[in-house]
Each structure stands twice: as structure tokens, then as C-alpha cells.
Design an enzyme around this catalytic site. Structure first.
Site, short mmCIF file in Angstrom:
data_model
loop_
_atom_site.label_atom_id
_atom_site.label_comp_id
_atom_site.label_asym_id
_atom_site.label_seq_id
_atom_site.Cartn_x
_atom_site.Cartn_y
_atom_site.Cartn_z
N HIS A 1 -2.90 -15.28 -12.89
CA HIS A 1 -3.71 -15.61 -14.06
C HIS A 1 -2.81 -15.66 -15.27
CE1 HIS A 1 -6.97 -15.68 -16.91
NE2 HIS A 1 -7.77 -15.95 -15.89
N ASP B 1 -11.60 -15.46 -8.73
CA ASP B 1 -12.01 -16.32 -7.62
C ASP B 1 -11.75 -15.71 -6.25
OD1 ASP B 1 -13.02 -18.40 -9.11
OD2 ASP B 1 -11.06 -19.32 -9.40
N1 ACO Z 1 0.73 -17.72 -5.88
C1 ACO Z 1 2.08 -17.64 -5.86
N2 ACO Z 1 2.82 -17.68 -6.96
C2 ACO Z 1 2.19 -17.78 -8.13
C3 ACO Z 1 0.79 -17.84 -8.22
C4 ACO Z 1 0.06 -17.81 -7.04
N3 ACO Z 1 -1.27 -17.89 -7.04
N4 ACO Z 1 0.44 -17.95 -9.51
C5 ACO Z 1 1.57 -17.95 -10.21
N5 ACO Z 1 2.62 -17.85 -9.38
C6 ACO Z 1 4.04 -17.81 -9.76
C7 ACO Z 1 4.56 -19.22 -9.97
O1 ACO Z 1 5.04 -19.80 -8.82
C8 ACO Z 1 5.61 -18.98 -11.02
O2 ACO Z 1 6.74 -18.45 -10.37
P1 ACO Z 1 8.24 -18.81 -10.88
O3 ACO Z 1 8.31 -18.22 -12.25
O4 ACO Z 1 9.12 -18.15 -9.88
O5 ACO Z 1 8.33 -20.30 -10.87
C9 ACO Z 1 5.04 -17.86 -11.87
O6 ACO Z 1 4.14 -17.14 -11.00
C10 ACO Z 1 4.25 -18.36 -13.07
O7 ACO Z 1 3.28 -19.29 -12.57
P2 ACO Z 1 2.58 -20.39 -13.44
O8 ACO Z 1 1.89 -21.36 -12.54
O9 ACO Z 1 3.57 -20.93 -14.43
O10 ACO Z 1 1.54 -19.51 -14.21
P3 ACO Z 1 0.36 -20.07 -15.06
O11 ACO Z 1 0.01 -19.02 -16.04
O12 ACO Z 1 0.68 -21.43 -15.58
O13 ACO Z 1 -0.79 -20.28 -13.97
C11 ACO Z 1 -2.67 -20.09 -12.63
C12 ACO Z 1 -1.94 -19.53 -13.86
C13 ACO Z 1 -2.89 -21.59 -12.82
C14 ACO Z 1 -4.03 -19.42 -12.51
C15 ACO Z 1 -1.81 -19.82 -11.38
O14 ACO Z 1 -1.64 -18.43 -11.20
C16 ACO Z 1 -2.40 -20.45 -10.11
O15 ACO Z 1 -2.20 -21.64 -9.89
N6 ACO Z 1 -3.17 -19.66 -9.30
C17 ACO Z 1 -3.77 -20.18 -8.10
C18 ACO Z 1 -5.05 -20.95 -8.44
C19 ACO Z 1 -6.15 -20.03 -8.90
O16 ACO Z 1 -6.45 -19.02 -8.28
N7 ACO Z 1 -6.81 -20.43 -10.00
C20 ACO Z 1 -7.93 -19.68 -10.56
C21 ACO Z 1 -7.52 -19.00 -11.83
S1 ACO Z 1 -8.86 -18.06 -12.50
C22 ACO Z 1 -9.86 -19.26 -13.18
O17 ACO Z 1 -9.45 -20.26 -13.66
C23 ACO Z 1 -11.26 -19.02 -13.13
#
Ligand code: ACO
Length: 409
Positions: free
Chosen positions: A292, A346
Site C-alpha cells: 500500500h 483487499d
Molecule cells: N508484491 C510484491 N512486491 C510489491 C508489492 C506487492 N504486492 N507491492 C509493492 N511491492 C514492491 C515493489 O515491487 C517495489 O519494489 P522495488 O522497490 O524493489 O522495486 C516496492 O514494493 C514499491 O512498490 P510500488 O509499486 O512502487 O509501490 P506503490 O506505492 O506505487 O504501489 C500498490 C502500491 C499499487 C498498492 C502496490 O503495492 C500493488 O501493486 N499491490 C498489489 C495490488 C493491490 O493489492 N492493490 C490494492 C491496493 S489497496 C486499494 O487500492 C483498495
């Protein structure tokens, strides 16, 4: 996964491939200090708001100062919606008036139902909801944004009709006629009744109502930002909610709840959790329901949803996918916890909805029903101190060029 881009990653169409300023390109930056680009506007305040506060390190979420767990235990969705939109908990008389207004406006015009009958039955319910929500603007076109009565009426209409439209599409796509709301049932129970054509068990209705509270608001997430940007143009509230619904549908936002169950089913058995997760991490795959932008600990809503899931399993029977989910959570805590990646809202919501007998592709529309309260609170707040959103950009395209006739290209 439902939404792919369907587009090949060509340099011409993929903006990510154009990040950075290629040689010979001009910059439109004005002034001496170079503007800073923060992808996803991370950490950039885009509004001031008094609606909701998140402490991402402590795992705390409050609506108008009230902790979300205490609202989920003690309040009802309509009371919480009132709190979010009007700023204070209602008195008994105010709540009763709001509930009865919402009850009176639950029905949708037969024209909207007929329009929904023409939607493809294989279409996604979020697309059906976005189109139906937008269509309300055709029926209630007076855009009197300076009238408190107009605002109050629009709030009631949207909170009342969105669930009816979600349930209507569910029956329509099965080839049935939508059923009318039942005046003797409260908001959550009535929705489950319209969806399943059965009066729900009181525990199921209470837990569903708590789920709505937990999803009602979450500050400036993508769909709420979308709502505020749309609101800032002074368009109608139905367009505001329709644009937010479209934004919520994506798998990185509300759409993730569908993908979580798919992922758990794909993992299959508990002994597969570790190898599956290791493979996924090695392939840099995002684990659905984890991570998140705001929380660096377990999302407080996931903590509450997990308890609600357990309550449901105690009453209506266990779900083996829950054991798998818990195993995944504990293995992921070792692998991803150090990066601050824990279950988000979620992760457990799908297991709750599955136990309530709700089809997977309705999970995100349920989120939309709840979040309509938050979107409307932000709509109203935006109107109170409006300035149209118009951010700037850092231009990375070509410097000015001469037009080339077709034969010379
Ligand atoms: N699984 C594995 N690695 C992850 C995850 C994940 N779910 N989420 C973040 N990371 C890692 C990324 O790979 C990245 O790693 P790095 O720095 O080594 O490249 C780091 O954590 C930062 O990730 P970002 O995607 O840049 O984080 P951001 O804040 O942009 O994304 C998000 C947040 C979109 C929710 C992301 O965690 C994700 O895609 N999660 C999976 C989808 C999900 O569950 N969405 C629902 C969110 S809650 C809602 O909207 C109601």
C-alpha cells in the site's frame, strides 16, 4: 486478471518508455528552479481535507476523527456515510430522516433498467455500474451546485441507487428481471436481498454492513483523486461518481480483491505457498492484496476483515482458502515485511464476500457501493473551496519541427 492494456509495449505508445529527456528534446519548464517530477504524485499533497486521516506507520485510520474499527463495531454504513459527508455523527432524528430518504430513492427508473438490459451479459459489472451511474445525469440534469438542497438530494440519490443498479445488473445478466427493493429491510440487508432474492441471515447482513463501513473512505486514493478532479470542473455529481467508478476498477486499486481469490486458487495448497511466493518474488510479480502506498504495516481494515471472516466461518462453515491465505500472509511477512509490504484491505475482503455467496466479479462493485460515501464527501468538500485541477508537466517531446509533406516522410 481482467484488465490488460492489450497494447504491445511500443516506444510510440508506452509513455514509460519515454520517461527522461531524450537528446535534442525541448523542455517547457518555466523559471529557474527545475520542477521535480514525482511519479504517481507520491508524497505530493494535492488537496487539504478534513474527511479522513491515515497513519501508515501505526496502522491507524480515522473518519472525521473516529477510528474505523469503532465505527465498524458500533455504527451502521448509513450513519458512517452521513458522518463522512456532513462532518458529524447524526442525531437520532437526523439519522432516521437520512435513512428514510435513502429508502425512498432506492428504486431506479425503468428506462435505466431497460438500458441495462441492452448491456452485454458477459460485460464486467464495473463497466455496467460506470455506465449506469453516468446515466443518472440524464435524469437529474439540474446542476445547481450552489444549492444545499440539490447537493443533499444528489447524495441521497447516489447512495440509494448505486446498490440497486449493481444488484439489477447481476439479475439482468442471468436473464432475470431485477427485483424491487424491500422497504422493511435496512440498507445492507436490502442489497443482499436484491442480489440473491433471499432475505439474508442477520449476521451476514451485519458483517456486510461492517464491510461497507471499512471501504467507505480512504483519503486521496486514485478513485477519490479522480472524483475530486472531475468535481473541480463543476460537472454533475453523477459524472463525478462515474469517473471514480472507472478508476476504482483497475487491478492496482479496487480490482485487486477479485485477483486475490484467483491467486489463492492458483496457489492451490498450503505446501505450495512458499515455492509459489519465491517464484513470484523472483519474477518481480506483484502479490495481489499486498502493499500500500500509505501503509507500511498491516492495513487496519485487513485486521478487522480477517476477524469478520472468522466470525462468518464460525457461523457458516470454514473455508480452506482462509488457511492458505494465512499461510501466505506469514510467509510473505518474512519475505516482504522488511520492505513494509503487508496485507491490504483487499486481502481478506474476498474471502468474506465469497462466504456471503457473492460472485467474484461483484467484489469491486461492492467496494464502489461503499466508496460512493467517500467520493461524495470529497465532492462536497471540493465544492466548498474549489479551484480547478490543472497540474503542470515536464515536457519530454521533440523541440519544434517543420511539418513534412506526406511524400517526403
Ligand atoms: N508484491 C510484491 N512486491 C510489491 C508489492 C506487492 N504486492 N507491492 C509493492 N511491492 C514492491 C515493489 O515491487 C517495489 O519494489 P522495488 O522497490 O524493489 O522495486 C516496492 O514494493 C514499491 O512498490 P510500488 O509499486 O512502487 O509501490 P506503490 O506505492 O506505487 O504501489 C500498490 C502500491 C499499487 C498498492 C502496490 O503495492 C500493488 O501493486 N499491490 C498489489 C495490488 C493491490 O493489492 N492493490 C490494492 C491496493 S489497496 C486499494 O487500492 C483498495
Amino acid at each position: 486478471m481482467r484488465y490488460g492494456t492489450g497494447m504491445a509495449a511500443s516506444p510510440r505508445f508506452n509513455p514509460l518508455l519515454r520517461a527522461g529527456k531524450p537528446q535534442g528534446m525541448a523542455s517547457s519548464a518555466v523559471g529557474t528552479a527545475a520542477p521535480v517530477f514525482r511519479p504517481g504524485l507520491e508524497g505530493v499533497p494535492a488537496t487539504q481535507s478534513a474527511i479522513c486521516d491515515i497513519d501508515g506507520l501505526q496502522g491507524k485510520l480515522t473518519y472525521r476523527g473516529y477510528e474505523v474499527g469503532s465505527l465498524a463495531t458500533n455504527s451502521s454504513f448509513l450513519e458512517t456515510a452521513y458522518l463522512l459527508i456532513w462532518g458529524e455523527l447524526p442525531t437520532a432524528a437526523e439519522l432516521q430522516a437520512f435513512e428514510s430518504e435513502v429508502q425512498m430513492h432506492r428504486r431506479v427508473s425503468f428506462r435505466i433498467r431497460d438500458m441495462m438490459k441492452s448491456f452485454p451479459s458477459g460485460g464486467h459489472p464495473m463497466d455496467a455500474l460506470q455506465a449506469s451511474a453516468a446515466s443518472l445525469g440524464l435524469f437529474y440534469s439540474r446542476r445547481a451546485l450552489d444549492s444545499p438542497d440539490y447537493i443533499a438530494a444528489a447524495v441521497v440519490r447516489l447512495i440509494a441507487k448505486i446498490p440497486t443498479m449493481v444488484a439489477a445488473f447481476q439479475l439482468i445478466r442471468k436473464g432475470q428481471d431485477p427485483i424491487q427493493p424491500r422497504d422493511d429491510l435496512a440498507y445492507a440487508a436490502n442489497f443482499l436481498y436484491m442480489l440473491t432474492e433471499r432475505e439474508p441471515d442477520p449476521l451476514a447482513a451485519r458483517i456486510f454492513d461492517a464491510c461497507l463501513i471499512l471501504h467507505a473512505e480512504h483519503s486521496l486514493n486514485a478513485s477519490t483523486f479522480s472524483a475530486r478532479v472531475t468535481a473541480s470542473t463543476l460537472t454533475d455529481p453523477y459524472a463525478v461518481v462515474a469517473s471514480a467508478v472507472g478508476t476504482l476498477a483497475g487491478p492496482l486499486h479496487g480490482g485487486a480483491n477479485e485477483d486475490v481469490l484467483e491467486m489463492l486458487e492458483q496457489i492451490g495448497t498450503e505446501d505450495q505457498v512458499e515455492p509459489w511466493l519465491d517464484r513470484a518474488i523472483a519474477q518481480k510479480q506483484k502479490i495481489m492484496g499486498f502493499g500500500h502506498r500509505e501503509y507500511k504495516v498491516k492495513d487496519p481494515r485487513a485486521v478487522i476483515l480477517q476477524k469478520l471472516a472468522e466470525e462468518l466461518f464460525d457461523q457458516f462453515g470454514h473455508d480452506p482458502l482462509y488457511d492458505l491465505a494465512r499461510k501466505l500472509e506469514s510467509v510473505a511477512a518474512e519475505r516482504l515485511g522488511p520492505k513494509g509490504i503487508y496485507p491490504n484491505v483487499d486481502f481478506y475482503s474476498g474471502l468474506v464476500y465469497r462466504k456471503l455467496g457473492i460472485p467474484e466479479d461483484l467484489f469491486t462493485p461492492l467496494f464502489a457501493i461503499a466508496r460512493t460515501a467517500g467520493w461524495l464527501a470529497h465532492w462536497k468538500e471540493q465544492l466548498g473551496a474549489n479551484r480547478i485541477y490543472r497540474p503542470t508537466q515536464i515536457y519530454t517531446g521533440h523541440a519544434e519541427r517543420q511539418w513534412v509533406p506526406q511524400g517526403a516522410r
